[in-house]
Design an enzyme around this catalytic site. Structure first.
Site, PDB file in Angstrom:
ATOM      1  N   ILE A  57      -3.861   4.470  -0.569  1.00 46.09           N
ATOM      2  CA  ILE A  57      -4.689   4.939   0.532  1.00 46.09           C
ATOM      3  C   ILE A  57      -5.694   5.984   0.065  1.00 46.09           C
ATOM      4  O   ILE A  57      -6.756   6.149   0.655  1.00 46.09           O
ATOM      5  CB  ILE A  57      -3.829   5.443   1.710  1.00 46.09           C
ATOM      6  CG1 ILE A  57      -4.661   5.469   2.982  1.00 46.09           C
ATOM      7  CG2 ILE A  57      -3.179   6.775   1.378  1.00 46.09           C
ATOM      8  CD1 ILE A  57      -3.843   5.560   4.251  1.00 46.09           C
ATOM      9  N   LEU A 100       0.841  -1.192   0.000  1.00 45.80           N
ATOM     10  CA  LEU A 100       0.000   0.000   0.000  1.00 45.80           C
ATOM     11  C   LEU A 100       0.876   1.242   0.000  1.00 45.80           C
ATOM     12  O   LEU A 100       1.891   1.283   0.702  1.00 45.80           O
ATOM     13  CB  LEU A 100      -0.878  -0.005   1.259  1.00 45.80           C
ATOM     14  CG  LEU A 100      -1.738   1.231   1.528  1.00 45.80           C
ATOM     15  CD1 LEU A 100      -2.910   1.283   0.559  1.00 45.80           C
ATOM     16  CD2 LEU A 100      -2.246   1.218   2.969  1.00 45.80           C
ATOM     17  N   CYS A 101       0.482   2.255  -0.769  1.00 46.49           N
ATOM     18  CA  CYS A 101       1.142   3.562  -0.722  1.00 46.49           C
ATOM     19  C   CYS A 101       0.070   4.637  -0.881  1.00 46.49           C
ATOM     20  O   CYS A 101      -1.087   4.406  -0.556  1.00 46.49           O
ATOM     21  CB  CYS A 101       2.258   3.672  -1.755  1.00 46.49           C
ATOM     22  SG  CYS A 101       1.705   3.712  -3.468  1.00 46.49           S
ATOM     23  N   HIS A 102       0.439   5.801  -1.385  1.00 50.97           N
ATOM     24  CA  HIS A 102      -0.518   6.896  -1.509  1.00 50.97           C
ATOM     25  C   HIS A 102      -1.485   6.679  -2.680  1.00 50.97           C
ATOM     26  O   HIS A 102      -2.700   6.716  -2.508  1.00 50.97           O
ATOM     27  CB  HIS A 102       0.221   8.219  -1.666  1.00 50.97           C
ATOM     28  CG  HIS A 102      -0.667   9.420  -1.611  1.00 50.97           C
ATOM     29  ND1 HIS A 102      -0.260  10.648  -2.040  1.00 50.97           N
ATOM     30  CD2 HIS A 102      -1.942   9.590  -1.195  1.00 50.97           C
ATOM     31  CE1 HIS A 102      -1.246  11.530  -1.876  1.00 50.97           C
ATOM     32  NE2 HIS A 102      -2.279  10.896  -1.364  1.00 50.97           N
ATOM     33  N   GLY A 131      -0.676   4.119  -5.258  1.00 51.92           N
ATOM     34  CA  GLY A 131      -0.490   2.783  -5.816  1.00 51.92           C
ATOM     35  C   GLY A 131       0.723   2.594  -6.697  1.00 51.92           C
ATOM     36  O   GLY A 131       0.958   1.490  -7.176  1.00 51.92           O
TER      37      GLY A 131
END
Length: 113
Positions: A99, A70-72, A74
């Site tokens: 996210i 998971l990141c900001h 993708g």
């Protein structure tokens, strides 16, 4: 190869592994991002490990454990997912949209930034 999973379908992906260790979601964002917005683990263990630290911490990760990234938005998590697969991890997913999509599609209480 890794799977691309929208936040709304993460539960379905996690359910594919009932007889395996609790799946791991690695949040690869920077500490300031995690302080700004974070998710609550439900059916998985959550590990905060910035993208730049993944190679040095690889030995601490279990390649047999289902792992989602998971990141900001993708993109960073997509790179980490591909890296993990190249390192021999078998069950890997990228949480598409990161996210940001998590907040928009799954949990609006998670702040957007």
């Amino acid at each position: 190869m890794f799977t691309r999973v929208p936040p709304t379908q993460l539960h379905d992906w996690l359910a594919r592994f009932p007889d395996q260790p609790l799946p791991l979601v690695i949040d690869v964002r920077e500490p300031w991002e995690v302080q700004t917005a974070s998710i609550q683990p439900a059916g998985f263990e959550l590990l905060y490990l910035p993208m730049g630290q993944i190679p040095s911490q690889l030995a601490a990760l279990d390649p047999d454990r289902p792992t989602a990234c998971l990141c900001h938005h993708g993109v960073r998590s997509l790179h980490v997912a591909a890296f993990l697969v190249n390192q021999g991890f078998e069950e890997v997913a990228n949480i598409d949209g990161g996210i940001d999509a998590w907040s928009r599609e799954r949990d609006p209480s998670v702040p957007l930034y």
